[in-house]
Write a protein that holds these residues in place. Structure first.
Motif, PDB file in Angstrom:
ATOM      1  N   ARG A   2       5.906  16.474  -3.867  1.00 48.64           N
ATOM      2  CA  ARG A   2       4.802  15.819  -4.558  1.00 48.64           C
ATOM      3  C   ARG A   2       4.656  16.425  -5.949  1.00 48.64           C
ATOM      4  NH1 ARG A   2      -0.982  16.821  -2.588  1.00 48.64           N
ATOM      5  NH2 ARG A   2      -1.752  16.997  -4.660  1.00 48.64           N
ATOM      6  N   GLN A  91       0.793  -9.979  -0.831  1.00 48.64           N
ATOM      7  CA  GLN A  91       0.184  -8.802  -0.234  1.00 48.64           C
ATOM      8  C   GLN A  91      -1.324  -8.805  -0.478  1.00 48.64           C
ATOM      9  OE1 GLN A  91       2.224  -5.624  -2.457  1.00 48.64           O
ATOM     10  NE2 GLN A  91       0.207  -4.945  -3.105  1.00 48.64           N
ATOM     11  N   GLU A 123       2.415  -1.354   7.552  1.00 50.25           N
ATOM     12  CA  GLU A 123       3.092  -1.664   6.294  1.00 50.25           C
ATOM     13  C   GLU A 123       2.154  -2.381   5.319  1.00 50.25           C
ATOM     14  OE1 GLU A 123       6.838  -4.257   4.587  1.00 50.25           O
ATOM     15  OE2 GLU A 123       6.861  -3.645   6.683  1.00 50.25           O
ATOM     16  N   LEU A 126      -0.351   0.128   3.940  1.00 49.63           N
ATOM     17  CA  LEU A 126       0.244   1.006   2.930  1.00 49.63           C
ATOM     18  C   LEU A 126       0.455   0.270   1.612  1.00 49.63           C
ATOM     19  CD1 LEU A 126       2.757   3.040   5.106  1.00 49.63           C
ATOM     20  CD2 LEU A 126       0.588   3.820   4.123  1.00 49.63           C
ATOM     21  N   GLN A 127       0.846  -1.000   1.670  1.00 51.85           N
ATOM     22  CA  GLN A 127       0.985  -1.804   0.447  1.00 51.85           C
ATOM     23  C   GLN A 127      -0.378  -1.986  -0.226  1.00 51.85           C
ATOM     24  OE1 GLN A 127       4.310  -1.411  -0.097  1.00 51.85           O
ATOM     25  NE2 GLN A 127       4.082  -3.351  -1.143  1.00 51.85           N
ATOM     26  N   ILE A 129      -2.868   0.140  -0.291  1.00 55.25           N
ATOM     27  CA  ILE A 129      -3.315   1.356  -0.990  1.00 55.25           C
ATOM     28  C   ILE A 129      -2.305   1.873  -2.012  1.00 55.25           C
ATOM     29  CG2 ILE A 129      -4.878   2.002   0.880  1.00 55.25           C
ATOM     30  CD1 ILE A 129      -2.865   4.182   1.682  1.00 55.25           C
ATOM     31  N   ARG A 130      -1.105   1.278  -2.048  1.00 55.70           N
ATOM     32  CA  ARG A 130      -0.076   1.730  -2.998  1.00 55.70           C
ATOM     33  C   ARG A 130      -0.558   1.743  -4.451  1.00 55.70           C
ATOM     34  NH1 ARG A 130       5.271   2.471  -2.464  1.00 55.70           N
ATOM     35  NH2 ARG A 130       5.253   1.441  -0.458  1.00 55.70           N
ATOM     36  N   PRO A 131      -1.351   0.771  -4.928  1.00 57.71           N
ATOM     37  CA  PRO A 131      -1.799   0.822  -6.325  1.00 57.71           C
ATOM     38  C   PRO A 131      -2.628   2.063  -6.666  1.00 57.71           C
ATOM     39  CG  PRO A 131      -2.118  -1.372  -5.451  1.00 57.71           C
ATOM     40  CD  PRO A 131      -1.731  -0.492  -4.290  1.00 57.71           C
ATOM     41  N   ALA A 133      -1.694   5.080  -5.916  1.00 55.11           N
ATOM     42  CA  ALA A 133      -0.789   6.226  -5.950  1.00 55.11           C
ATOM     43  C   ALA A 133      -1.152   7.126  -7.132  1.00 55.11           C
ATOM     44  CB  ALA A 133       0.658   5.765  -6.050  1.00 55.11           C
TER      45      ALA A 133
END
Length: 162
Positions: A2, A91, A123, A126-127, A129-131, A133
């Protein structure tokens, strides 16, 4: 591994290369990841120092935004949709910064997350919450009937007595 959030830097702390319309910023310190800084066609007219000045301005704006007390997380009011489906991206998209959801599993034992009575598999969640990151998140587990209430948490290590 990380990586830490990139800091404002000086030209001797980074190596800048170009790939198409993007500047690739590599830090001498391996604690920071490589940054792909999209600039567009004007990249061909910019020096490395000018690119770094522009990138440092972005970092400064992010730091100012984070420090501004007016920029608190936005929670969508109860009864209004927290997520919406984006056909262009196929999504779900979070409309705010707080997600009230329930965690379950299906008949196969796979994770299922319910938000606004929408069923998201692992999946899809997770997509969703990906923005976010690069940001942090705090997860508080509570009874589903209480997810619309801000919890009064108790700060203690469960291994401690009382």
């Amino acid at each position: 591994m990380r990586f830490r959030r990139p800091p404002q830097s000086t030209i001797d702390q980074v190596h800048i290369s170009r790939e198409g319309e993007s500047a690739i910023i590599e830090y001498a310190d391996a604690a920071f990841g490589v940054v792909n800084f999209k600039l567009g066609p004007e990249i061909d007219t910019l020096t490395d120092r000018e690119i770094l000045e522009m990138f440092n301005a972005v970092i400064a704006a992010q730091e100012a935004s984070i420090a501004d007390p007016a920029n608190r997380p936005i929670e969508i009011p109860k009864g209004r949709p927290q997520i919406e489906w984006l056909d262009d991206f196929q999504q779900w998209f979070a409309r705010g910064d707080v997600l009230k959801c329930e965690v379950s599993d299906n008949e196969n034992g796979d994770l299922v997350v319910y938000i606004d009575d929408k069923e998201l598999d692992a999946e899809a969640f997770l997509q969703l919450i990906r923005p976010f990151a690069g940001w942090g998140m705090r997860i508080t587990f509570m009874d589903g009937s209480q997810i619309h209430d801000e919890p009064a948490v108790i700060v203690r290590d469960p291994d401690d007595d009382n």
